[in-house]
Design a protein around this motif. Structure first.
Motif, short mmCIF file in Angstrom:
data_model
loop_
_atom_site.label_atom_id
_atom_site.label_comp_id
_atom_site.label_asym_id
_atom_site.label_seq_id
_atom_site.Cartn_x
_atom_site.Cartn_y
_atom_site.Cartn_z
N GLN A 4 6.93 6.75 5.53
CA GLN A 4 7.60 5.48 5.74
C GLN A 4 7.64 5.05 7.21
N ASN A 5 7.24 5.94 8.14
CA ASN A 5 7.11 5.52 9.53
C ASN A 5 5.97 4.52 9.63
N GLN A 6 6.04 3.66 10.64
CA GLN A 6 4.99 2.66 10.80
C GLN A 6 3.65 3.34 11.05
N PRO A 7 2.68 3.11 10.17
CA PRO A 7 1.36 3.71 10.38
C PRO A 7 0.62 2.99 11.51
N ARG A 8 -0.46 3.61 11.96
CA ARG A 8 -1.29 3.05 13.03
C ARG A 8 -2.62 2.60 12.46
N CYS A 9 -3.14 1.53 13.04
CA CYS A 9 -4.43 0.99 12.63
C CYS A 9 -5.53 1.99 13.00
N PRO A 10 -6.43 2.29 12.07
CA PRO A 10 -7.51 3.23 12.38
C PRO A 10 -8.58 2.64 13.31
N HIS A 11 -8.51 1.34 13.58
CA HIS A 11 -9.51 0.67 14.41
C HIS A 11 -9.06 0.49 15.86
N CYS A 12 -7.74 0.35 16.07
CA CYS A 12 -7.24 0.11 17.44
C CYS A 12 -6.07 1.01 17.81
N ASP A 13 -5.55 1.76 16.88
CA ASP A 13 -4.45 2.71 17.08
C ASP A 13 -3.11 2.03 17.39
N ARG A 14 -2.98 0.74 17.14
CA ARG A 14 -1.69 0.05 17.31
C ARG A 14 -0.86 0.23 16.05
N LYS A 15 0.46 0.18 16.22
CA LYS A 15 1.35 0.24 15.05
C LYS A 15 1.09 -0.97 14.17
N MET A 16 1.06 -0.73 12.88
CA MET A 16 0.86 -1.81 11.93
C MET A 16 2.21 -2.41 11.56
N ASN A 17 2.21 -3.69 11.19
CA ASN A 17 3.43 -4.38 10.80
C ASN A 17 3.59 -4.37 9.29
N LYS A 18 4.84 -4.30 8.85
CA LYS A 18 5.11 -4.50 7.44
C LYS A 18 4.91 -5.99 7.17
N TRP A 19 4.20 -6.30 6.10
CA TRP A 19 3.88 -7.69 5.77
C TRP A 19 4.26 -7.95 4.31
N ARG A 20 5.04 -8.99 4.09
CA ARG A 20 5.53 -9.35 2.75
C ARG A 20 4.39 -9.96 1.93
N VAL A 21 4.14 -9.37 0.78
CA VAL A 21 3.12 -9.89 -0.13
C VAL A 21 3.65 -11.18 -0.76
N PRO A 22 2.87 -12.26 -0.77
CA PRO A 22 3.33 -13.52 -1.37
C PRO A 22 3.71 -13.36 -2.85
N LEU A 23 4.72 -14.08 -3.27
CA LEU A 23 5.19 -14.00 -4.65
C LEU A 23 4.10 -14.39 -5.65
N ALA A 24 3.26 -15.35 -5.29
CA ALA A 24 2.22 -15.83 -6.20
C ALA A 24 1.00 -14.91 -6.24
N SER A 25 1.08 -13.80 -5.57
CA SER A 25 -0.05 -12.87 -5.49
C SER A 25 -0.21 -12.07 -6.78
N THR A 26 -1.41 -11.57 -6.99
CA THR A 26 -1.65 -10.67 -8.12
C THR A 26 -1.41 -9.21 -7.74
N TRP A 27 -1.13 -8.95 -6.45
CA TRP A 27 -0.79 -7.59 -6.02
C TRP A 27 0.58 -7.22 -6.56
N VAL A 28 0.75 -5.99 -6.93
CA VAL A 28 2.04 -5.53 -7.46
C VAL A 28 2.98 -5.06 -6.34
N ASN A 29 2.46 -4.85 -5.16
CA ASN A 29 3.26 -4.37 -4.03
C ASN A 29 4.22 -5.44 -3.53
N ASP A 30 5.34 -5.00 -2.97
CA ASP A 30 6.26 -5.90 -2.28
C ASP A 30 5.77 -6.16 -0.86
N PHE A 31 5.12 -5.14 -0.28
CA PHE A 31 4.61 -5.28 1.08
C PHE A 31 3.39 -4.39 1.29
N PHE A 32 2.65 -4.72 2.34
CA PHE A 32 1.56 -3.88 2.86
C PHE A 32 1.84 -3.67 4.34
N TYR A 33 1.16 -2.73 4.93
CA TYR A 33 1.12 -2.61 6.38
C TYR A 33 -0.15 -3.32 6.83
#
Length: 91
Positions: A4-33
């Motif tokens: 649950q700690n903020q993961p790092r981008c494998p391309h630039c090593d920066r911390k990734m942000n939690k991003w809210r998945v849009p309600l109208a999306s077909t993804w089942v997740n509430d969020f992605f990094y």
């Protein structure tokens, strides 16, 4: 399940942000990094690659599914696209 700690981008090593998945999306997740670093090579090179391969003015950002631990592209059409759904660190 990803730590649950903020993961790092494998391309630039920066911390990734939690991003809210849009309600109208077909993804089942509430969020992605997502890596919202505008200097990330994955994002920067995506503009050129999509133009050369598909004549499309778009790019992609690195997305991590916290349920599967898998990285994949998240399409964007501008530098500011999708940033309005970044979840603040305290939320």
């Amino acid at each position: 399940m990803v730590d649950q700690n903020q993961p790092r981008c494998p391309h630039c090593d920066r911390k990734m942000n939690k991003w809210r998945v849009p309600l109208a999306s077909t993804w089942v997740n509430d969020f992605f990094y997502v890596c919202f670093n505008d200097d990330c090579p994955y994002y920067v090179q995506g503009w050129r690659r999509l133009w050369e391969k598909q004549a499309t003015r778009a790019s992609y950002r690195c997305r991590l599914d916290p349920d599967t631990g898998k990285f994949s592209p998240l399409p964007v059409w501008s530098a500011d696209a999708l940033k309005e759904d970044i979840i603040p660190d305290d939320g």
